[in-house]
Write a protein that holds these residues in place. Structure first.
Motif, PDB file in Angstrom:
ATOM      1  N   ASN A 278       0.325  -3.974   1.188  1.00  0.00           N
ATOM      2  CA  ASN A 278       1.446  -3.096   1.527  1.00  0.00           C
ATOM      3  C   ASN A 278       2.292  -3.621   2.692  1.00  0.00           C
ATOM      4  O   ASN A 278       3.489  -3.871   2.550  1.00  0.00           O
ATOM      5  N   TRP A 279       1.667  -3.808   3.824  1.00  0.00           N
ATOM      6  CA  TRP A 279       2.418  -4.216   5.017  1.00  0.00           C
ATOM      7  C   TRP A 279       2.996  -5.612   4.886  1.00  0.00           C
ATOM      8  O   TRP A 279       4.133  -5.855   5.295  1.00  0.00           O
TER       9      TRP A 279
ATOM     10  N   ARG B 150       6.138  -5.589   2.947  1.00  0.00           N
ATOM     11  CA  ARG B 150       7.253  -5.002   3.706  1.00  0.00           C
ATOM     12  C   ARG B 150       7.757  -5.979   4.757  1.00  0.00           C
ATOM     13  O   ARG B 150       8.950  -6.059   5.032  1.00  0.00           O
TER      14      ARG B 150
ATOM     15  N   SER C  33       5.883  -6.374  -7.016  1.00  0.00           N
ATOM     16  CA  SER C  33       4.978  -6.048  -5.920  1.00  0.00           C
ATOM     17  C   SER C  33       3.546  -6.056  -6.420  1.00  0.00           C
ATOM     18  O   SER C  33       3.261  -5.644  -7.540  1.00  0.00           O
TER      19      SER C  33
ATOM     20  N   THR D 295       1.239  -4.529  -4.508  1.00  0.00           N
ATOM     21  CA  THR D 295       0.594  -3.424  -3.790  1.00  0.00           C
ATOM     22  C   THR D 295      -0.110  -2.423  -4.732  1.00  0.00           C
ATOM     23  O   THR D 295      -1.191  -1.947  -4.398  1.00  0.00           O
TER      24      THR D 295
ATOM     25  N   PRO E 170      -3.914  -2.705  -2.669  1.00  0.00           N
ATOM     26  CA  PRO E 170      -3.249  -1.834  -1.687  1.00  0.00           C
ATOM     27  C   PRO E 170      -3.090  -2.489  -0.309  1.00  0.00           C
ATOM     28  O   PRO E 170      -2.177  -2.152   0.439  1.00  0.00           O
TER      29      PRO E 170
ATOM     30  N   HIS F 232       7.049  -1.481  -5.372  1.00  0.00           N
ATOM     31  CA  HIS F 232       6.324  -1.207  -4.122  1.00  0.00           C
ATOM     32  C   HIS F 232       6.455   0.275  -3.800  1.00  0.00           C
ATOM     33  O   HIS F 232       7.546   0.846  -3.894  1.00  0.00           O
TER      34      HIS F 232
END
Lengths: 167, 547
Positions: B103-104, B107, B94, B96, B100, B120
Motif C-alpha cells: 500500500n504505502w 503511494r 496495483s 495492493t 496489502p 489501488h
C-alpha cells in the motif's frame, strides 16, 4: 521486597552523572574531533575538498590576488575524518577538541591562504607555489621546464607536437 | 524447479526477461500480467514482501519502471519483479489487493515518480506535502535536486473524521513523541476506535541527493544519518548493496568488525527503547537505569570507532578503522559488566506487577495481520513469526556466530518488551563469539572496479526490523538510483490494528512499542518549507489541534 532491590541497585550504581562542564572531560584515544589544517604543510591540492561528504572544505582561487583559499567550515563538518585520511601531505589532523560552541561565527572557519604561481605560457595563475616546490623536489631535472606550464597549455603543446610527429 | 523456470512455463509469452544474478531472481513481465504473476507467486511460494521501487529510466530506455521486491522465507533468495510503462501514460496495475503491505510503497511511487496504480484502494498522497504541485515528481531525473521555487497550488486535505467519534490529535509536535508526526486518534469514550497517520513532515531528500550530488563513497556518510539511533546498519546495508552490485570481495576482518558494531548498535538501541518504554509507563527509575547501562555501550562505541554513534566507519569495500587488541580487551570487560547489570535490572523490571499489568494484553497484533501487513523485526517476532534477516539471509559475519532468535506468540506489548530484552542479551553473546575468533587481515578491499548499470540489493536486520537498500549503479562515480526502506516504514501501518479497541491510556505505549523512528521513514523528498501554502496547511492543522 521487590522494590528494595531497585533501591539496592541504585545504591550500588551511585552517582553516575559527571560534573561536566565544571570538570573537563577527556575524550578517549582515537576520538575524531575538530579538524585542523596545518598551514605550513598544506600544498593546496584540494583532495580534501573533493572527498568531503558535506562540502565543509572549499577551495577557491582568488585569481585577482594570486592566492588559493582553502576554507574549512566547522559548521558543516561531520567529523568523519576523510580529509585527513586522503591528504597526501598529512596536513590535516582531527584534534580531540569537541567544545565548539562560540559567540563569533569566525571561530567556525579556518582559512589557509597559499600563494599561487603563473603559467609561463598563458600567464594565468594555475597552482600554488608550494605545490611547485614539492614537484621540484620530486621530479628529475629534465622535466623542470614543464612544471611551470598549466594543464591547458600543456595539452595544447602536446597536441601540437603530436601532430608534428605524425607528419 | 527455480522460480524463473516456473514463471516462464506459466506466463511464457508475457515474460520479457528472466535472469538470476547471485541470489536475486530477476523477472521482467509485461505490465498487463504483473498482478497475475505476483498473485501466482505469492500463492505458490512463501514470499515476504519487502518493498517496491520506482525508477525513472527515461534517459536509458524511455520508460518508467516499477520493481517489486520479495524475499523467500525458506531460503536465502530474493525475487525482483519488474515491469515498465510508457512515460506519457504511466499506469500500472496495483498489487495492493493481492499484497496489502504494498500500500504505502505504491503511494510513494505515485508521489515521487508519477506512476499511477490502477485498482489501488487508497491512492492518496503519502510523502509529498498537500501543497506540492501535481505535475512535479521529484525523483524524476529532469527535476534538479536543489529545486526550490514551486508554483503555489491549493489542495484541500480531506478529513476522514467519522461524525460520531471524537478526534484526539497526537502531534505533529507532542511531548510524548520525540519527532514530528501526526496521529489522529478517533475515540469513543476511553476506547480508540480508529487511527489515521500522517507523517513525512521531515523529508530530507536523501535519495535524490545520493543520486545527484554525492559520489559512491560519500553516500555512506549520509546513509548513516538516516537514523539517529541505528545509523550503522544503514551505511552497512548501503555498502553491501554496492558491493554486491560491483562484485567486490570484502575482507573477512571487515565483516567481523561490521557485525560487532551492528550488535553493539542493537544493544544501545534496545536499551534506549526499554528506557523510553519505562518512561511512558511512568516508571522513570527504570528509564534512568536503562540509560545508565546504555552509557557503557556508548562509551565503548566511542572508544572503538572514534564516535559515540559509530558514525563514519563504513566505506565501500570494508571499514576504515581496525579494532586493536586493547579495544578487544576493553569490549570484553564492558560487555561482562553490562551483562551483569542488565540482568539485575531486568529482574527488577519484570518483577514489578504495575509494569506487567500495563503491558500484558495491550496492543495485541495477531499473527495473521502482522504477516499480511508486512510488519518486521521485533514487532513481527512478538506475534509468533520467526523471521530474522540475520538468520534467513545471513550477511556480514553472522554465519560464524551461533545465536537463537527469540519468538513470542502473544503479540502484545509485553511480548515486544521481552523480545527486545532477549535480543539484547543475545547480542552480547554474538559479540563475545565474534571477538573471540576475529580473523587477521586487511579491513578494506583494494582495487575497486566501478561498473555501470548493475543492480544491488541488500538487507540488514536493524534493531527495529529489516532494513533494505536497493541500488542501481551509474556513471561518473554517481548512483543512478538509490532506494531505502527503513523498518518503521513497514511497521507503522500495523499500528491501525494494534490501536483498535485499545483504551486511550494504553495508546502511547502501544505506539511506542513498534519502536517508531520517524526520521528513518521520512527520508524521501525535496521540500520547500518556506512557500506560503505550507503555512496555510499548518495553520489548519494548528486549528485542529486546538479542538
Amino acid at each position: 521486597m521487590k522494590r528494595i532491590k531497585i533501591l539496592l541497585m541504585a545504591k550500588k550504581a551511585g552517582i553516575v552523572t559527571e560534573p561536566y562542564p565544571y570538570k573537563p572531560v577527556e575524550p578517549p584515544e582515537g576520538f575524531r574531533g575538530k579538524p585542523y589544517i596545518d598551514p605550513d604543510k598544506c600544498v593546496g591540492c584540494g583532495s580534501c575538498a573533493s572527498v568531503c561528504p558535506p562540502n565543509a572544505i572549499q577551495v577557491v582561487d582568488l585569481i585577482d590576488k594570486g592566492y588559493r583559499r582553502i576554507e574549512l567550515f566547522i559548521g558543516r563538518c561531520i567529523f568523519c575524518g576523510r580529509c585527513s585520511e586522503i591528504c597526501p601531505e598529512d596536513a590535516i589532523e582531527l584534534t580531540k577538541e569537541f567544545e565548539l560552541a562560540s559567540k563569533s561565527q569566525n571561530d567556525m572557519y579556518q582559512v589557509v591562504l597559499l600563494k599561487m604561481v603563473k603559467c609561463k605560457i598563458c600567464g594565468r595563475y594555475f597552482t600554488t607555489q608550494r605545490n611547485i616546490e614539492k614537484l621540484l623536489k620530486e621530479l628529475p631535472k629534465d622535466l623542470w621546464d614543464t612544471i611551470l606550464v598549466c594543464p591547458e597549455c600543456k595539452e595544447k603543446s602536446t597536441a601540437y607536437t603530436g601532430s608534428y610527429a605524425k607528419r | 524447479m527455480t522460480v524463473n523456470n516456473d514463471i516462464l512455463k506459466i506466463f511464457g509469452d508475457y515474460v520479457i526477461k528472466a535472469i538470476t544474478i547471485d541470489n536475486i531472481d530477476y523477472i521482467e513481465v509485461s505490465k498487463d500480467k504483473l498482478k497475475e504473476t505476483i498473485e501466482y507467486l505469492t500463492k505458490e511460494y512463501n514470499l515476504h514482501y519487502i518493498t517496491s521501487i520506482g525508477v525513472d529510466d527515461r534517459p536509458l530506455t524511455r520508460t518508467l519502471r516499477v520493481y517489486h521486491v520479495f524475499s523467500r522465507v525458506v531460503e536465502d533468495k530474493f525475487i525482483v519483479i519488474g515491469c515498465s510503462t510508457d512515460p506519457h501514460y504511466p499506469h500500472v496495475d496495483s498489487i495492493t489487493p493481492v499484497v496489502p503491505a504494498a500500500n504505502w510503497a505504491e503511494r510513494e511511487i505515485r508521489d515521487l515518480l508519477g506512476i499511477k496504480f490502477r485498482g489501488h484502494p487508497n491512492l492518496e498522497r503519502l510523502v509529498l506535502p498537500d501543497d506540492w504541485p501535481e505535475d512535479i515528481h521529484p525523483l524524476r531525473k529532469d527535476v534538479p535536486y536543489n529545486l526550490r521555487s514551486v508554483v503555489e497550488v491549493k489542495v484541500t486535505y480531506p478529513l476522514k473524521r467519522p461524525r460520531e467519534h471524537t478526534v484526539l490529535p497526537v502531534g505533529p509536535y507532542h511531548p510524548l513523541l520525540h519527532e514530528p508526526e501526526y496521529f489522529e486518534l478517533y475515540v469513543d469514550g476511553e476506547k480508540v476506535v480508529d487511527v489515521e497517520y500522517r507523517g513525512f513532515h521531515v523529508h530530507r531528500g536523501i535519495e535524490k541527493l545520493g543520486e545527484s550530488r554525492l559520489t559512491y563513497n560519500q553516500v555512506p556518510f549520509v546513509a548513516e544519518r538516516i537514523c539517529g539511533i541505528c545509523g550503522f546498519t544503514h551505511s552497512t546495508c548501503y555498502c553491501q548493496a554496492v558491493e554486491k552490485a560491483m562484485k567486490i570481495h570484502v575482507p573477512e576482518r571487515a565483516e567481523y568488525i561490521r557485525s560487532i558494531l551492528l550488535e553493539l548498535e542493537r544493544m544501545h538501541s534496545h536499551l534506549l527503547w526499554i528506557g523510553v518504554a519505562c518512561h511512558l509507563l511512568g516508571f522513570d527509575t527504570g528509564f534512568m537505569h536503562s540509560w545508565r547501562i546504555r552509557e557503557h555501550i556508548m562509551r565503548l562505541c566511542e572508544r572503538l570507532t572514534g564516535n559515540r554513534k559509530t558514525y563514519g566507519l563504513n566505506l565501500i569495500g570494508g571499514v576504515r578503522r581496525d579494532i586493536n587488541k586493547d579495544g578487544v580487551k576493553k569490549a570484553i570487560n564492558v560487555l561482562k559488566m553490562v551483562k551483569e547489570e542488565l540482568k539485575r535490572f531486568i529482574e527488577c523490571l519484570l518483577s514489578l506487577k504495575e509494569v506487567k499489568a500495563r503491558l500484558e494484553g495491550t496492543g495485541i497484533l495477531p499473527k495473521n495481520d502482522a504477516w499480511k501487513l508486512g510488519a518486521v523485526g521485533p514487532t513481527l517476532r512478538a506475534s509468533g513469526i520467526k523471521y530474522d534477516v540475520r538468520a534467513n539471509h545471513p550477511y556480514a559475519a553472522y554465519k560464524e556466530a551461533s545465536f537463537s532468535i527469540p519468538v513470542y506468540t502473544e503479540g502484545d506489548n509485553l511480548a515486544r518488551l521481552l523480545i527486545r530484552i532477549d535480543e539484547t542479551l543475545e547480542s552480547i553473546s554474538i559479540i563475545e563469539q565474534l571477538l573471540d575468533k576475529i580473523p587477521k587481515g586487511d579491513i578494506l578491499a583494494k582495487d575497486i572496479e566501478v561498473h555501470e548499470g548493475k543492480i544491488g540489493l541488500s538487507m540488514t536486520e536493524a534493531p527495529r526490523g529489516e532494513n533494505i537498500h536497493f541500488v542501481i549503479t551509474g556513471k561518473d562515480n554517481i548512483l543512478y538510483r538509490w532506494k531505502v526502506r527503513a523498518p518503521t516504514y513497514a511497521n507503522l501501518p500495523v499500528l491501525k490494528v494494534m490501536l483498535k479497541e485499545c483504551p486511550l491510556s494504553d495508546a502511547p505505549i502501544t505506539i511506542a512499542s513498534i519502536d517508531p523512528c520517524f526520521s528513518c521513514t521520512d527520508r524521501v523528498i525535496v521540500i520547500d518549507i518556506k512557500n506560503g501554502v505550507m503555512r496555510v496547511t499548518s495553520f489548519k492543522r494548528l486549528l485542529r489541534c486546538k479542538i
